[in-house]
Design an enzyme around this catalytic site. Sequence first.
Site, PDB file in Angstrom:
ATOM      1  CG  ASP A 183      -1.770   7.181  -2.236  1.00  0.00           C
ATOM      2  OD1 ASP A 183      -1.591   6.663  -0.835  1.00  0.00           O
ATOM      3  OD2 ASP A 183      -1.102   7.960  -2.933  1.00  0.00           O
ATOM      4  CB  ILE A 184      -3.780   5.070   3.141  1.00  0.00           C
ATOM      5  CG1 ILE A 184      -2.361   4.658   3.055  1.00  0.00           C
ATOM      6  CG2 ILE A 184      -4.797   3.907   3.035  1.00  0.00           C
ATOM      7  CD1 ILE A 184      -2.068   3.758   4.478  1.00  0.00           C
ATOM      8  CB  THR A 216       5.018  -5.125   5.643  1.00  0.00           C
ATOM      9  OG1 THR A 216       4.666  -5.738   4.053  1.00  0.00           O
ATOM     10  CG2 THR A 216       3.667  -4.860   6.183  1.00  0.00           C
ATOM     11  CB  THR A 221       5.141  -4.877  14.470  1.00  0.00           C
ATOM     12  OG1 THR A 221       6.186  -5.489  14.302  1.00  0.00           O
ATOM     13  CG2 THR A 221       5.466  -3.288  14.302  1.00  0.00           C
ATOM     14  CG  ASP A 222       7.976  -8.034  17.321  1.00  0.00           C
ATOM     15  OD1 ASP A 222       9.097  -8.197  17.208  1.00  0.00           O
ATOM     16  OD2 ASP A 222       7.114  -8.549  16.265  1.00  0.00           O
ATOM     17  CE1 TYR A 227       6.287  -2.602   9.007  1.00  0.00           C
ATOM     18  CE2 TYR A 227       7.370  -4.038  10.960  1.00  0.00           C
ATOM     19  CZ  TYR A 227       6.393  -3.768  10.247  1.00  0.00           C
ATOM     20  OH  TYR A 227       4.985  -4.608  10.301  1.00  0.00           O
ATOM     21  CE  LYS A 277       2.466  -1.233  11.365  1.00  0.00           C
ATOM     22  NZ  LYS A 277       1.159  -1.227  10.969  1.00  0.00           N
TER      23      LYS A 277
END
Length: 305
Positions: A54-55, A80, A121-122, A146, A150
């Site tokens: 579990d990060i 995601t 991600t963009d 999201y 990120k």
Amino acid sequence: MKAFVTGVAGQLGHDVMNELDKRGYQGVGSDIAPGYSGVQDGTAVTKMPYVSLDITDSAAVEKVIKEAAPDVVVHCAAWTAVDMAEEDEKVELVRRVNAGGTENIAQVCKELDIPMVYLSTDYVFDGQGEEPWQPDCRDYKPLNVYGQTKLEGELAVSNNLDKYFIVRIAWVFGVNGKNFIKTMLNLGKKYKEIRVVNDQIGTPTYTYDLASLLVDMIETDKYGYYHATNEGGYISWYEFAREIFKQAGYTETKVIPVTTKEYGLSKAARPFNSRLDKSKLTENGFKLLPTWQDALQRYLKEIEY
């Protein structure tokens, strides 16, 4: 070389592990699941060591990575589910995973003095205009939870480390998991007409091809920010869907172009401009990925539909 890879139950982590094995490198895979069979469909992942992690648990991250003693960490794990991230009760969990989890890993990499690969991600940009986003652009303006989390993950990496690859990708598809292609194929079996947005522009990324690039990267010390998608030109989701049905032989399925506003099903705001400039790859001696049309053809041969 020995790599510790997070998120191996997902599309990209699965392919990174296979690519490491193909090149004769050691890999230790991790994901939150207590056990991992290695595959959801398609080809099985290599029988390399797997550890549940579990990060968001900083102590566990430190213990597991130090015990693995890798030369590099490839961090593919992330939340995601873009629309679900907008739900009030999910926001803090998404942040703990995408930002906090990444910070936990970055801090261990700093202590061990090893490089880290972070997949971004963009969505860290505002998705406006028509110019491709440059990898070293700092004009951040995420449209949704999201994208914001990120971005926080990106900053956790760049603020803690000097040796890192931050690789932004878009429109991802792979054998091991859900994606746009599988969704289209399933819809194509059920309906004669499908509405697909025509005003969001980008390029697909096949995780099999991306995994090869990532392993190329960790064989070097050419650290920094990169963009990576398949070649083949910028397209809309509508154009992508049409090519999917064409290559899959779904000749009876009609794809109807609609605007994002007309489609209207997403909770999260979506970028209209997901164009990513990839010239920095060739400038640093890395091979560009094959065309998305070629990638789609190879991908369809790998899955059952």
